[in-house]
Write a protein that holds these residues in place. Structure first.
Motif, PDB file in Angstrom:
ATOM      1  N   ALA A 197       0.831  -1.206   0.000  1.00 49.45           N
ATOM      2  CA  ALA A 197       0.000   0.000   0.000  1.00 49.45           C
ATOM      3  C   ALA A 197       0.867   1.258   0.000  1.00 49.45           C
ATOM      4  CB  ALA A 197      -0.933  -0.015   1.208  1.00 49.45           C
ATOM      5  N   ALA A 198       1.921   1.257   0.817  1.00 48.64           N
ATOM      6  CA  ALA A 198       2.817   2.410   0.871  1.00 48.64           C
ATOM      7  C   ALA A 198       3.502   2.628  -0.474  1.00 48.64           C
ATOM      8  CB  ALA A 198       3.852   2.208   1.976  1.00 48.64           C
ATOM      9  N   PHE A 199       3.885   1.532  -1.124  1.00 50.76           N
ATOM     10  CA  PHE A 199       4.525   1.616  -2.439  1.00 50.76           C
ATOM     11  C   PHE A 199       3.557   2.212  -3.457  1.00 50.76           C
ATOM     12  CE2 PHE A 199       6.015  -0.581  -6.418  1.00 50.76           C
ATOM     13  CZ  PHE A 199       7.243   0.054  -6.502  1.00 50.76           C
ATOM     14  N   ALA A 200       2.285   1.794  -3.391  1.00 58.14           N
ATOM     15  CA  ALA A 200       1.284   2.306  -4.324  1.00 58.14           C
ATOM     16  C   ALA A 200       1.052   3.804  -4.122  1.00 58.14           C
ATOM     17  CB  ALA A 200      -0.026   1.541  -4.153  1.00 58.14           C
ATOM     18  N   THR A 204       1.811   6.701  -6.825  1.00 53.27           N
ATOM     19  CA  THR A 204       0.726   7.613  -7.190  1.00 53.27           C
ATOM     20  C   THR A 204       1.213   9.055  -7.160  1.00 53.27           C
ATOM     21  OG1 THR A 204      -0.973   6.105  -6.342  1.00 53.27           O
ATOM     22  CG2 THR A 204      -1.573   8.426  -6.556  1.00 53.27           C
ATOM     23  N   THR A 205       1.969   9.394  -6.136  1.00 55.18           N
ATOM     24  CA  THR A 205       2.496  10.750  -6.007  1.00 55.18           C
ATOM     25  C   THR A 205       3.599  11.013  -7.020  1.00 55.18           C
ATOM     26  OG1 THR A 205       1.982  10.701  -3.638  1.00 55.18           O
ATOM     27  CG2 THR A 205       3.526  12.396  -4.398  1.00 55.18           C
ATOM     28  N   LEU A 206       4.533  10.074  -7.139  1.00 58.79           N
ATOM     29  CA  LEU A 206       5.673  10.243  -8.037  1.00 58.79           C
ATOM     30  C   LEU A 206       5.234  10.388  -9.487  1.00 58.79           C
ATOM     31  CD1 LEU A 206       8.815  10.110  -8.398  1.00 58.79           C
ATOM     32  CD2 LEU A 206       8.528   7.641  -8.715  1.00 58.79           C
ATOM     33  N   LEU A 207       4.235   9.621  -9.877  1.00 55.20           N
ATOM     34  CA  LEU A 207       3.802   9.584 -11.272  1.00 55.20           C
ATOM     35  C   LEU A 207       2.638  10.519 -11.568  1.00 55.20           C
ATOM     36  CD1 LEU A 207       3.968   5.705 -11.751  1.00 55.20           C
ATOM     37  CD2 LEU A 207       5.677   7.397 -12.420  1.00 55.20           C
ATOM     38  N   ARG A 208       2.236  11.314 -10.571  1.00 55.77           N
ATOM     39  CA  ARG A 208       1.159  12.292 -10.740  1.00 55.77           C
ATOM     40  C   ARG A 208      -0.180  11.633 -11.029  1.00 55.77           C
ATOM     41  NH1 ARG A 208       4.669  16.656 -14.387  1.00 55.77           N
ATOM     42  NH2 ARG A 208       6.187  17.166 -12.752  1.00 55.77           N
ATOM     43  N   ALA A 209      -0.393  10.486 -10.427  1.00 51.50           N
ATOM     44  CA  ALA A 209      -1.699   9.814 -10.396  1.00 51.50           C
ATOM     45  C   ALA A 209      -2.324   9.573 -11.770  1.00 51.50           C
ATOM     46  CB  ALA A 209      -2.666  10.602  -9.512  1.00 51.50           C
ATOM     47  N   PRO A 210      -1.638   8.870 -12.671  1.00 49.72           N
ATOM     48  CA  PRO A 210      -2.279   8.535 -13.953  1.00 49.72           C
ATOM     49  C   PRO A 210      -3.415   7.552 -13.739  1.00 49.72           C
ATOM     50  CG  PRO A 210      -0.162   7.424 -13.748  1.00 49.72           C
ATOM     51  CD  PRO A 210      -0.262   8.351 -12.587  1.00 49.72           C
ATOM     52  N   TRP A 211      -4.473   7.679 -14.533  1.00 50.10           N
ATOM     53  CA  TRP A 211      -5.667   6.859 -14.330  1.00 50.10           C
ATOM     54  C   TRP A 211      -5.390   5.371 -14.558  1.00 50.10           C
ATOM     55  CZ3 TRP A 211      -8.768   9.298 -11.498  1.00 50.10           C
ATOM     56  CH2 TRP A 211      -9.055  10.651 -11.692  1.00 50.10           C
ATOM     57  N   GLY A 212      -4.538   5.058 -15.512  1.00 46.65           N
ATOM     58  CA  GLY A 212      -4.231   3.656 -15.761  1.00 46.65           C
ATOM     59  C   GLY A 212      -3.575   2.994 -14.561  1.00 46.65           C
ATOM     60  N   TYR A 213      -2.667   3.736 -13.921  1.00 42.79           N
ATOM     61  CA  TYR A 213      -2.014   3.191 -12.729  1.00 42.79           C
ATOM     62  C   TYR A 213      -3.029   2.960 -11.624  1.00 42.79           C
ATOM     63  CZ  TYR A 213       0.744   2.527  -8.619  1.00 42.79           C
ATOM     64  OH  TYR A 213       1.249   1.986  -7.458  1.00 42.79           O
ATOM     65  N   LEU A 214      -3.923   3.908 -11.414  1.00 45.57           N
ATOM     66  CA  LEU A 214      -4.956   3.751 -10.385  1.00 45.57           C
ATOM     67  C   LEU A 214      -5.802   2.511 -10.654  1.00 45.57           C
ATOM     68  CD1 LEU A 214      -6.609   4.781  -7.948  1.00 45.57           C
ATOM     69  CD2 LEU A 214      -7.974   6.113  -9.589  1.00 45.57           C
ATOM     70  N   ALA A 215      -6.195   2.316 -11.915  1.00 40.73           N
ATOM     71  CA  ALA A 215      -7.027   1.163 -12.259  1.00 40.73           C
ATOM     72  C   ALA A 215      -6.309  -0.148 -11.946  1.00 40.73           C
ATOM     73  CB  ALA A 215      -7.416   1.218 -13.738  1.00 40.73           C
ATOM     74  N   GLY A 216      -5.034  -0.241 -12.307  1.00 36.63           N
ATOM     75  CA  GLY A 216      -4.292  -1.472 -12.050  1.00 36.63           C
ATOM     76  C   GLY A 216      -4.092  -1.739 -10.577  1.00 36.63           C
ATOM     77  N   ALA A 217      -3.740  -0.685  -9.813  1.00 32.74           N
ATOM     78  CA  ALA A 217      -3.518  -0.848  -8.381  1.00 32.74           C
ATOM     79  C   ALA A 217      -4.803  -1.238  -7.669  1.00 32.74           C
ATOM     80  CB  ALA A 217      -2.945   0.439  -7.792  1.00 32.74           C
ATOM     81  N   LEU A 218      -5.906  -0.592  -8.023  1.00 28.15           N
ATOM     82  CA  LEU A 218      -7.181  -0.925  -7.389  1.00 28.15           C
ATOM     83  C   LEU A 218      -7.631  -2.339  -7.745  1.00 28.15           C
ATOM     84  CD1 LEU A 218      -9.342   2.324  -7.634  1.00 28.15           C
ATOM     85  CD2 LEU A 218      -8.125   1.390  -5.668  1.00 28.15           C
ATOM     86  N   ALA A 250      -5.156   9.238  -2.185  1.00 25.94           N
ATOM     87  CA  ALA A 250      -3.904   9.819  -2.668  1.00 25.94           C
ATOM     88  C   ALA A 250      -4.065  10.339  -4.089  1.00 25.94           C
ATOM     89  CB  ALA A 250      -2.795   8.777  -2.609  1.00 25.94           C
ATOM     90  N   THR A 251      -4.806   9.602  -4.908  1.00 24.24           N
ATOM     91  CA  THR A 251      -5.056  10.036  -6.282  1.00 24.24           C
ATOM     92  C   THR A 251      -5.837  11.339  -6.313  1.00 24.24           C
ATOM     93  OG1 THR A 251      -5.046   7.742  -7.086  1.00 24.24           O
ATOM     94  CG2 THR A 251      -6.117   9.386  -8.480  1.00 24.24           C
ATOM     95  N   VAL A 252      -6.880  11.423  -5.489  1.00 20.12           N
ATOM     96  CA  VAL A 252      -7.685  12.648  -5.423  1.00 20.12           C
ATOM     97  C   VAL A 252      -6.826  13.825  -4.984  1.00 20.12           C
ATOM     98  CG1 VAL A 252      -9.592  13.792  -4.226  1.00 20.12           C
ATOM     99  CG2 VAL A 252      -9.845  11.422  -5.012  1.00 20.12           C
ATOM    100  N   ARG A 253      -5.973  13.596  -3.978  1.00 25.05           N
ATOM    101  CA  ARG A 253      -5.114  14.673  -3.476  1.00 25.05           C
ATOM    102  C   ARG A 253      -4.148  15.161  -4.555  1.00 25.05           C
ATOM    103  NH1 ARG A 253      -0.095  14.489  -1.846  1.00 25.05           N
ATOM    104  NH2 ARG A 253      -0.107  12.210  -1.719  1.00 25.05           N
ATOM    105  N   VAL A 254      -3.505  14.222  -5.254  1.00 25.40           N
ATOM    106  CA  VAL A 254      -2.548  14.601  -6.293  1.00 25.40           C
ATOM    107  C   VAL A 254      -3.251  15.309  -7.445  1.00 25.40           C
ATOM    108  CG1 VAL A 254      -0.925  13.697  -8.007  1.00 25.40           C
ATOM    109  CG2 VAL A 254      -0.925  12.779  -5.682  1.00 25.40           C
ATOM    110  N   ARG A 255      -4.412  14.797  -7.838  1.00 25.26           N
ATOM    111  CA  ARG A 255      -5.142  15.410  -8.941  1.00 25.26           C
ATOM    112  C   ARG A 255      -5.590  16.830  -8.600  1.00 25.26           C
ATOM    113  NH1 ARG A 255      -5.443  13.443 -14.245  1.00 25.26           N
ATOM    114  NH2 ARG A 255      -4.583  11.341 -14.131  1.00 25.26           N
ATOM    115  N   ARG A 256      -6.031  17.031  -7.371  1.00 18.33           N
ATOM    116  CA  ARG A 256      -6.433  18.367  -6.967  1.00 18.33           C
ATOM    117  C   ARG A 256      -5.248  19.323  -6.962  1.00 18.33           C
ATOM    118  NH1 ARG A 256     -10.623  17.225  -1.886  1.00 18.33           N
ATOM    119  NH2 ARG A 256     -12.447  16.719  -3.179  1.00 18.33           N
TER     120      ARG A 256
END
Length: 260
Positions: A197-200, A204-218, A250-256
């Motif tokens: 979870a910490a790695f994800a 998410t932060t390092l890569l600026r939360a791309p949607w594809g990454y979020l989909a795969g992690a979830l 984390a995705t929401v935070r980075v996107r905002r």
């Protein structure tokens, strides 16, 4: 932003064109590799240490490999046709070749029961995928390819990294079980899950939360939630579900933070 909205191919330098062909060929081998390995070694994912860990994703989740490998092939063929048109395209394609070869290699060594070797191969693949996403996200302005190709490439490799970046932690658990650690030990697997979870969140932060990454992690974390429930491990199941929510947050935070 130099990504174009048209469909005209970018210019082809003599050095990158052969690499595009190699990348496309290796991407296509990913489609055949599971069939070959299964024919030779059987469905190894359903037996042995690879399926004993409490943090193993539920069986249905592995179907995402079909989507990932098909997307990889489509992306590679599209890049062969249009090119990415960036000064770092060769670097990205070399990483992609490493990932595609690694996939077949991972299947081969895992089928032989060489679980620690499979962890090493997966780690190399994850490293290459991180570099690919860093280029696509942080240096997107360098791209001169059609905009749909830039989006598709980021989506496809993001999905690949999101899934594999979580699944590698289950591979570590399987390797430990194969080395004699108890498969029913909850606490050590809980530590691995928290690390995943910490790695994800970090990626998410390092890569600026791309949607594809979020989909795969979830996809991976929800599958671990269900898999742990099926193995009567509520603590692991709840923790994996909470981890999925943390990644979403984390995705929401980075996107905002990216909004002007």
């Amino acid at each position: 932003m130099r990504v174009t909205s048209g469909t005209a191919p970018t210019t082809n330098s003599p050095s990158v064109r052969p690499l595009r062909w190699i990348t496309a060929a290796l991407a296509l081998t990913q489609l055949a590799a599971p069939l070959v390995v299964t024919a030779l070694a059987g469905n190894f994912l359903q037996t042995g240490a690879t399926n004993q860990a409490l943090i193993t994703p539920a069986g249905y989740a592995f179907s995402v490999w079909g989507v990932i490998t098909l997307l990889s092939a489509v992306i590679a063929l599209a890049v062969l046709r249009f090119g990415l048109g960036s000064p770092w395209e060769s670097s990205l394609l070399i990483d992609a070749c490493l990932v595609f070869v690694g996939y077949s290699g991972w299947l081969a060594v895992a089928a032989q029961g060489w679980l620690w070797a499979s962890v090493v191969v997966a780690a190399v693949m994850v490293g290459a995928l991180i570099h690919i996403l860093l280029l696509l996200v942080r240096r997107r302005d360098d791209l001169t390819c059609p905009s749909w190709l830039a989006t598709l490439t980021t989506l496809g490799f993001g999905l690949y990294l999101g899934w594999l970046g979580a699944a590698i932690f289950a591979n570590v658990a399987a390797a430990l079980i194969g080395s004699g650690v108890s498969a029913t030990g909850m606490w050590w697997q809980l530590v691995i899950l928290v690390a995943a979870a910490a790695f994800a969140v970090m990626l998410t932060t390092l890569l600026r939360a791309p949607w594809g990454y979020l989909a795969g992690a979830l996809w991976a974390l929800v599958a671990i939630t269900i898999g742990a429930a099926q193995r009567d491990s509520p603590v692991i199941s709840v923790t994996a579900g909470a981890a999925a929510l943390v990644v979403v947050a984390a995705t929401v935070r980075v996107r905002r933070a990216q909004r002007p």
